[in-house]
Design an enzyme around this catalytic site. Structure first.
Site, PDB file in Angstrom:
ATOM      1  N   SER A  79      -5.050  -4.783  -2.275  1.00 25.35           N
ATOM      2  CA  SER A  79      -5.660  -5.839  -1.463  1.00 25.35           C
ATOM      3  C   SER A  79      -4.914  -7.159  -1.636  1.00 25.35           C
ATOM      4  CB  SER A  79      -7.125  -6.022  -1.845  1.00 25.35           C
ATOM      5  OG  SER A  79      -7.838  -4.811  -1.694  1.00 25.35           O
ATOM      6  N   SER A 112      11.181 -12.690  -3.985  1.00 23.40           N
ATOM      7  CA  SER A 112      12.452 -12.387  -4.637  1.00 23.40           C
ATOM      8  C   SER A 112      13.601 -12.980  -3.833  1.00 23.40           C
ATOM      9  CB  SER A 112      12.647 -10.871  -4.774  1.00 23.40           C
ATOM     10  OG  SER A 112      13.121 -10.312  -3.557  1.00 23.40           O
ATOM     11  N   CYS A 137       0.822  -1.185   0.000  1.00 20.89           N
ATOM     12  CA  CYS A 137       0.000   0.000   0.000  1.00 20.89           C
ATOM     13  C   CYS A 137       0.868   1.251   0.000  1.00 20.89           C
ATOM     14  CB  CYS A 137      -0.913   0.015   1.234  1.00 20.89           C
ATOM     15  SG  CYS A 137      -1.922  -1.472   1.409  1.00 20.89           S
ATOM     16  N   ILE A 147      -4.540  -9.545   1.689  1.00 21.28           N
ATOM     17  CA  ILE A 147      -5.053 -10.415   2.741  1.00 21.28           C
ATOM     18  C   ILE A 147      -6.343  -9.816   3.291  1.00 21.28           C
ATOM     19  CG2 ILE A 147      -4.598 -11.357   5.060  1.00 21.28           C
ATOM     20  CD1 ILE A 147      -1.622 -11.334   4.352  1.00 21.28           C
TER      21      ILE A 147
END
Length: 640
Positions: A52, A364, A2, A54
């Site tokens: 979004s 990663s 976010c 979880i």
């Protein structure tokens, strides 16, 4: 993943400019395209952009406790949130969601500022407690997620996930920080806690900042550090087995997602290890692996990635990129806000774009080099330290300084033939030698690069102080660990994680780094140096652990970087673009540079006499930054 923003009036409860808060929030919409919400109360405004991942249905932010007195906006993931929900529920807290964001609210109520010590994950968040009018800012231990803040005249504090959010405020001073400019041309990025602007700071990794109404701003508080001490007594075989299990567990807790999840696969040891262990954790479910290939063999690792993908039946998504893929040059300044000179930002951007077409979350291999000693420079540093330890500085400095001055400069040659570089390193002390190794532009070039008024503004400051400070504070008991620690404190958050965060967030892609799990790192820091670097081979234990899982030639081959051919670009298709930027009006009008030196760097590179591609790229990126942001010179320079 976010984006967060906020405005806090430290003095009084003046109304927050809601329109400004919305502009700040909209500036980071790319970080969270699924929703954008703000909360405004007397003297405080919080904004959040949501991607979004979880508890998609219920995990909206800003998120409040039961009575609405505590509010949080959060960027990141807390992987141990199920355990914390159970613990906090047993303590009497009532949860309305099953998301990690609500854990932060109740953890604050239960443990206060020490709540961050309980979190395992990557995060940057801002929490407002209306009961005692406190704003609490926090950043994760390794600096995976960013957080900028600034105090304006009158006591208003701005903060945000990216610098562009703060730049929405018309009252934010845009005077450059002279020391940050010196740092940038030394490292290719601006290390924490500085930003390129005097008025703006980054909250350092593993720090919190507690702001209270009508109280001065305190210094950020460190809540975690890693200590390198060779206390592990396991045999190499047992240590390899334990490493495998710890890495498997770090990957497992990062597989929680309600959206498609995959992995980057470069063909190197780190990302290949992640894909191999992911495949074992989800049998029968192919890993979505994303790889970038190059049309020039010297830059291409794709055949190694393909070998790993075939071995584990991965759904392998591949994009080939031309070696002249420089279309992003103009876009980079907008992505990074501050000047940023790591040219591998271009292929990183491309692999994130590829991944987003197939997944929303990607694992990663970032951090493997710092944690397990994979960089070639560690090998050279260890060898130089053995020589330095045998000769007193009074003899070593003059002797190797003289020899280094006499030996011809061979920038074009492989490292073993560039004896001048090695001899000069041996003449320096440990910290200065390592700084010289990691510098984008050596001190000799920076000394000629800057105009005399700007050099005076620096007041003798040298970017080497960043490395000296990190190494001096390193809780480490051997020279290898000392430079690993320095990289963990500087290069990792300032360059690697910044590059990945901005490139991934530009595509609303969340990237998770299991090799940077802090519990895994704390354990790895107990390994003896011989299990990290031995006989010129780095990542000794990681490679040993992965021998049953990965092809031999994936692990035991020369390391390749995620590089682009800058030297050729600047002598070919970007020739005129480079010259126009380096010798143009924007850099000249800034008052920072000795323009004669800039012209010399361009001419020598174009003639083939020297390879100045790193310096020229740094200048091109700085030109792009100035064009986009319109920064002002430092106050002393403006008075010239």
């Amino acid at each position: 993943m976010c984006g967060i923003v906020g405005i806090f009036h430290r003095s009084g409860e003046a109304p927050v400019d809601r329109a400004l808060l919305h502009r700040m929030n909209d500036s980071v919409a790319h970080r969270g395209p699924d929703a954008g919400t703000v909360h405004v109360a007397p003297g405080i405004g919080l904004g959040h952009r949501r991607l979004s991942i979880i508890d998609i249905a219920a995990g909206h932010q800003p998120l409040f406790n039961e009575d609405g007195s505590v509010c949080v906006v959060f960027n990141g993931e807390i992987y141990n949130f199920p355990d914390l929900i159970a613990e906090l529920t047993a303590a009497g807290h009532v949860f309305r969601t099953r998301c990690d964001t609500e854990v932060i609210v109740h953890a604050w109520e239960e443990w206060g500022e020490r709540c961050v010590e309980r979190f395992r994950g990557m995060f940057a968040f801002a929490l407002w407690d209306a009961r005692d009018r406190t704003l609490f800012l926090a950043r994760d231990r390794l600096g995976v997620k960013p957080l900028y803040y600034a105090e304006l005249a009158g006591g208003t504090v701005l903060f945000g996930s990216e610098l562009k959010a703060l730049l929405c405020h018309p009252g934010l001073p845009r005077a450059l920080d002279a020391r940050a400019v010196e740092d940038y041309f030394a490292f290719g990025y601006v290390p924490d806690p500085r930003s390129i602007f005097q008025a703006v700071r980054k909250l350092p990794p593993a720090h919190t900042l507690t702001l209270r109404r009508d109280a001065p701003i305190p210094a950020p508080r460190r809540y975690w550090d890693v200590r390198f001490a060779a206390t592990c007594t396991l045999t190499e075989r047992d240590a390899a087995a334990e490493l495998t299990e710890r890495l498997r567990e770090a990957i497992r807790i990062r597989l929680v997602s309600e959206v498609p999840l995959g992995a980057f696969l470069s063909g190197g040891v780190d990302s290949s290890a992640v894909v191999a262990l992911m495949a074992g954790l989800e049998p029968g479910k192919p890993v979505d692996a994303c790889s970038i290939g190059f049309d020039v063999a010297a830059y291409d690792e794709l055949h190694h990635a393909e070998a790993v993908a075939r071995r584990y039946g991965a759904a392998h998504h591949v994009q080939r990129v031309a070696a002249d893929d420089f279309d992003l040059v103009d876009r980079l300044a907008g992505l990074y806000d501050e000047p940023f000179a790591d040219s591998s930002a271009i292929p990183t951007y491309r692999v994130c774009a590829l991944a987003k077409r197939h997944v929303t979350v990607a694992l990663s291999g970032d951090g493997g080099d710092e944690v397990f000693a994979g960089y070639r420079r560690y090998r050279w540093h260890a060898a130089e330290e053995r020589v330095r330890s045998r000769l007193p500085p009074s003899l070593r400095g003059p002797l190797f300084g003289l020899l280094g001055g006499l030996y011809p400069k061979l920038d074009w040659a492989p490292r073993p033939l560039r004896a001048r570089t090695t001899l000069q390193a041996l003449a320096r002390d440990t910290a200065d030698a390592y700084f010289h190794t990691v510098s984008v532009l050596p001190a000799s070039v920076r000394g000629r690069l800057f105009a005399r008024p700007f050099r005076a503004e620096l007041q003798g400051y040298d970017a080497a102080e960043v490395i000296r400070g990190a190494m001096a504070s390193a809780p480490a008991d051997d020279p290898l660990a000392q430079v690993q620690y320095a990289d963990l404190m500087t290069y990792l958050p300032g360059d690697i994680l910044t590059k990945v965060d901005r490139a991934s967030m530009a595509h609303a892609l969340e990237v998770r780094e299991p090799l940077l799990d802090h519990e895994l790192l704390e354990w790895a820091a107990t390994l003896p140096a011989s299990l990290r670097l031995r006989g010129g081979e780095g990542k000794v234990l990681l490679k040993k652990a992965m021998e049953p899982y990965l092809p031999h030639d994936v692990m035991y081959r020369p390391k390749m970087g995620f590089a682009v051919p800058l030297a050729q670009w600047f002598r070919g298709p970007l020739r005129e673009r480079m010259r126009a930027a380096v010798t143009g009006e924007v850099l000249a009008d800034s008052g920072l540079f000795e323009m004669r030196t800039l012209r010399t760097l361009a001419d020598e590179h174009l003639s083939g006499l020297s390879d100045h591609s790193a310096a020229l790229w740094a200048l091109v990126m700085f030109d792009g930054f100035l064009r986009r942001v319109g920064a002002a010179p430092a106050p002393a320079l403006a008075a010239e």
